[in-house]
Design a protein around this motif. Structure first.
Motif, short mmCIF file in Angstrom:
data_model
loop_
_atom_site.label_atom_id
_atom_site.label_comp_id
_atom_site.label_asym_id
_atom_site.label_seq_id
_atom_site.Cartn_x
_atom_site.Cartn_y
_atom_site.Cartn_z
N PRO A 123 -41.70 -23.01 4.51
CA PRO A 123 -42.98 -23.59 4.96
C PRO A 123 -42.79 -24.89 5.74
O PRO A 123 -43.50 -25.16 6.70
N ASP A 124 -41.77 -25.66 5.35
CA ASP A 124 -41.47 -26.91 6.05
C ASP A 124 -41.11 -26.70 7.51
O ASP A 124 -41.30 -27.59 8.35
N THR A 125 -40.55 -25.53 7.84
CA THR A 125 -40.16 -25.26 9.23
C THR A 125 -41.14 -24.27 9.88
O THR A 125 -40.82 -23.64 10.90
N ASP A 175 -46.46 -12.68 -8.21
CA ASP A 175 -47.09 -12.56 -6.90
C ASP A 175 -46.16 -13.12 -5.81
O ASP A 175 -46.02 -12.53 -4.74
N PHE A 176 -45.51 -14.24 -6.12
CA PHE A 176 -44.62 -14.84 -5.12
C PHE A 176 -43.52 -13.86 -4.71
O PHE A 176 -43.34 -13.55 -3.52
N PHE A 177 -42.76 -13.35 -5.70
CA PHE A 177 -41.59 -12.54 -5.33
C PHE A 177 -41.97 -11.17 -4.77
O PHE A 177 -41.25 -10.64 -3.92
N THR A 219 -25.14 -17.04 -12.03
CA THR A 219 -25.48 -17.64 -13.32
C THR A 219 -26.26 -18.94 -13.07
O THR A 219 -26.49 -19.34 -11.92
N GLN A 220 -26.63 -19.63 -14.14
CA GLN A 220 -27.41 -20.86 -14.03
C GLN A 220 -26.61 -21.92 -13.27
O GLN A 220 -25.40 -22.06 -13.45
N PHE A 221 -27.32 -22.67 -12.41
CA PHE A 221 -26.66 -23.71 -11.62
C PHE A 221 -26.48 -24.97 -12.47
O PHE A 221 -27.38 -25.31 -13.27
#
Ligand SMILES: NC(=O)c1ccc[n+]([C@@H]2O[C@H](COP(=O)([O-])OP(=O)(O)OC[C@H]3O[C@@H](n4cnc5c(N)ncnc54)[C@H](OP(=O)(O)O)[C@@H]3O)[C@@H](O)[C@H]2O)c1
Length: 251
Positions: free
Chosen positions: A32-34, A70-72, A131-133
């Motif tokens: 959205p920023d671009t 909804d987003f994905f 995996t988790q960051f």
């Protein structure tokens, strides 16, 4: 090669863009920023023009059950449609190790729905399960906090640095489509409760981590190996102690 990175301004996306540019590719950050919004379709036709590869490392601003689903699903449907119209030859998406075996988590149910759409979407694809960051540890602690107590189960976890995730995603994107999934993980395993206890200690955060086998992780109870990958996982190189020693701005 033109590679469009959806979520290219985020934690992983900005690193993916950088690594692809370092290798001489025309990597474009889209978010959205671009001016690119996968929920509405805004900007997708333009940005995907001439792209060979699209990499989706976007994330939902909300993890609430309905919003994240909804987003994905909406964003993936839009992205698949515009990518097909643009003749994209490889669709790469980042998901989470264990997505298929933790159905109680609303977030992972949404990631699963994203993956199903990609698999039946008609474009050659690769799904990277990470995996988790390390960078996500504070958010994990916050999510598990009640007052000054953090409740977490003593299950295995094999976290990794965002830099290693980005390298792995970049490598997959430049290879032939897998039409399947590959797992990536960090080089070390920990106990989940102990990992977060150590991270809070290093941040001088006074919250107390209580070991609770039934504590929920983003809504789901975890088994001993729910979060760790299988034997074929590609392992990153960055160890937790080396990442922890980095200055804040280099993390
Ligand atoms: N956290 C973990 O431990 C973990 C583990 C494994 C896999 N993953 C996966 O890794 C992926 C990336 O996570 P991250 O931490 O890098 O995310 P992040 O830093 O929160 O970045 C999210 C990105 O998505 C973009 N975005 C949001 N809404 C969008 C929209 N409507 N259209 C297009 N782009 C949009 C954001 O753009 P703006 O900045 O412009 O809003 C931003 O660039 C996620 O899919 C997640 O499931 C995470």
């Amino acid at each position: 090669m033109r590679v469009v990175v959806i979520g290219g301004t985020g934690l992983i996306g900005s690193r993916v863009v950088a690594t692809l540019r370092d290798q001489g590719h025309d990597a474009v950050a889209a978010s959205p920023d671009t001016g690119v919004n996968t929920l509405t379709g805004q900007g997708l036709a333009d940005v995907l023009q001439g792209a060979s590869v699209v990499i989706d490392v976007s994330n939902s601003p909300s993890f609430e059950e309905t919003k994240v689903m909804d987003f994905f699903t909406t964003s993936t449907r839009n992205l698949l449609k515009y990518a097909a119209m643009a003749g994209v030859r490889h669709y790469v998406a980042l998901s989470v190790v264990g997505t298929e075996r933790i159905p109680d988590s609303p977030y992972l149910r949404a990631k699963n729905a994203q993956e199903s759409l990609i698999k039946s979407g008609g474009i050659p694809y690769s799904i990277v399960h990470a995996t988790q960051f390390f960078e996500f540890m504070k958010r994990i602690a916050d999510e598990a906090t009640d007052g000054t107590t953090v409740r977490l189960p003593p299950v295995l976890i094999q976290p990794m640095a965002a830099d290693d995730v980005a390298q792995a995603v970049g490598r997959v994107a430049l290879s032939a489509p897998l039409n399947g999934m590959v797992e990536v993980a960090g080089p070390q395993q920990f106990r989940f409760d102990e990992l977060i206890r150590q991270d809070l200690r290093e941040r001088d955060d006074r919250r107390i981590v209580v070991t609770d086998p039934h504590a929920r992780y983003f809504g789901a109870e975890l088994g001993e190996r729910s979060l760790v990958p299988g034997n074929d996982a590609r392992l990153g190189e960055i160890r937790l102690e080396d990442w922890s020693r980095r200055p804040v701005l280099a993390k």
